[in-house]
Scaffold this motif. Structure first.
Motif, PDB file in Angstrom:
ATOM      1  N   ALA A  78       0.850  -1.194   0.000  1.00  0.00           N
ATOM      2  CA  ALA A  78       0.000   0.000   0.000  1.00  0.00           C
ATOM      3  C   ALA A  78       0.879   1.234   0.000  1.00  0.00           C
ATOM      4  O   ALA A  78       1.626   1.470   0.941  1.00  0.00           O
ATOM      5  N   SER A  79       0.758   2.029  -1.047  1.00  0.00           N
ATOM      6  CA  SER A  79       1.648   3.180  -1.173  1.00  0.00           C
ATOM      7  C   SER A  79       1.083   4.465  -0.582  1.00  0.00           C
ATOM      8  O   SER A  79       1.789   5.453  -0.483  1.00  0.00           O
ATOM      9  N   THR A  80      -0.180   4.425  -0.169  1.00  0.00           N
ATOM     10  CA  THR A  80      -0.781   5.636   0.405  1.00  0.00           C
ATOM     11  C   THR A  80      -1.112   5.404   1.878  1.00  0.00           C
ATOM     12  O   THR A  80      -1.330   4.260   2.298  1.00  0.00           O
ATOM     13  N   PRO A  81      -1.185   6.458   2.651  1.00  0.00           N
ATOM     14  CA  PRO A  81      -1.595   6.301   4.052  1.00  0.00           C
ATOM     15  C   PRO A  81      -2.973   5.646   4.189  1.00  0.00           C
ATOM     16  O   PRO A  81      -3.197   4.832   5.083  1.00  0.00           O
ATOM     17  N   ARG A 133       0.016   1.055  12.138  1.00  0.00           N
ATOM     18  CA  ARG A 133      -0.468   2.374  12.536  1.00  0.00           C
ATOM     19  C   ARG A 133       0.646   3.218  13.154  1.00  0.00           C
ATOM     20  O   ARG A 133       0.709   4.430  12.937  1.00  0.00           O
ATOM     21  N   ALA A 134       1.526   2.591  13.910  1.00  0.00           N
ATOM     22  CA  ALA A 134       2.665   3.325  14.488  1.00  0.00           C
ATOM     23  C   ALA A 134       3.572   3.840  13.378  1.00  0.00           C
ATOM     24  O   ALA A 134       4.085   4.967  13.442  1.00  0.00           O
ATOM     25  N   ALA A 135       3.768   3.029  12.350  1.00  0.00           N
ATOM     26  CA  ALA A 135       4.596   3.455  11.218  1.00  0.00           C
ATOM     27  C   ALA A 135       3.931   4.617  10.487  1.00  0.00           C
ATOM     28  O   ALA A 135       4.615   5.540  10.022  1.00  0.00           O
ATOM     29  N   LEU A 136       2.620   4.583  10.375  1.00  0.00           N
ATOM     30  CA  LEU A 136       1.898   5.693   9.746  1.00  0.00           C
ATOM     31  C   LEU A 136       2.119   6.992  10.529  1.00  0.00           C
ATOM     32  O   LEU A 136       2.349   8.044   9.932  1.00  0.00           O
ATOM     33  N   LEU A 137       2.027   6.910  11.834  1.00  0.00           N
ATOM     34  CA  LEU A 137       2.239   8.093  12.658  1.00  0.00           C
ATOM     35  C   LEU A 137       3.670   8.613  12.541  1.00  0.00           C
ATOM     36  O   LEU A 137       3.901   9.829  12.537  1.00  0.00           O
ATOM     37  N   ALA A 138       4.617   7.692  12.435  1.00  0.00           N
ATOM     38  CA  ALA A 138       6.021   8.091  12.318  1.00  0.00           C
ATOM     39  C   ALA A 138       6.286   8.790  10.993  1.00  0.00           C
ATOM     40  O   ALA A 138       7.184   9.642  10.903  1.00  0.00           O
ATOM     41  N   ASP A 139       5.495   8.451   9.966  1.00  0.00           N
ATOM     42  CA  ASP A 139       5.672   9.066   8.643  1.00  0.00           C
ATOM     43  C   ASP A 139       5.026  10.433   8.519  1.00  0.00           C
ATOM     44  O   ASP A 139       5.242  11.139   7.564  1.00  0.00           O
ATOM     45  N   GLU A 140       4.192  10.813   9.500  1.00  0.00           N
ATOM     46  CA  GLU A 140       3.482  12.098   9.412  1.00  0.00           C
ATOM     47  C   GLU A 140       4.408  13.273   9.621  1.00  0.00           C
ATOM     48  O   GLU A 140       5.365  13.293  10.239  1.00  0.00           O
TER      49      GLU A 140
END
Length: 76
Positions: free
Chosen positions: A33-36, A69-76
């Motif tokens: 998945a390339s998008t959040p 989800r943690a990785a998503l937050l780290a990418d923000e």
């Protein structure tokens, strides 16, 4: 090595294996998945799989969902 020491060693190895599996699954999720939004969709799917009656599957599925989800937050 005493039986207790052996149990501790095996528990540590199991924990390390779980961490490695979660890390690899998150890496795959990020590649798939390339998008959040797509990554959140994958996390939701894993969170839903955490309802599995098999406790091992449920635990790993929730851990992967949390890690994505943690990785998503780290990418923000």
């Amino acid at each position: 090595m005493t039986p207790n020491e052996r149990i501790q060693q095996l528990e540590a190895e199991l924990a390390a294996t779980k961490r490695a599996a979660i890390h690899m699954m998150v890496g795959m999720a990020m590649g798939i998945a390339s998008t959040p939004e797509g990554r959140e969709e994958l996390a939701t799917g894993f969170a839903e799989a955490a309802d599995d009656p098999d406790p091992a599957i449920a635990e790993m599925a929730q851990a992967v969902a949390d890690a994505i989800r943690a990785a998503l937050l780290a990418d923000e």
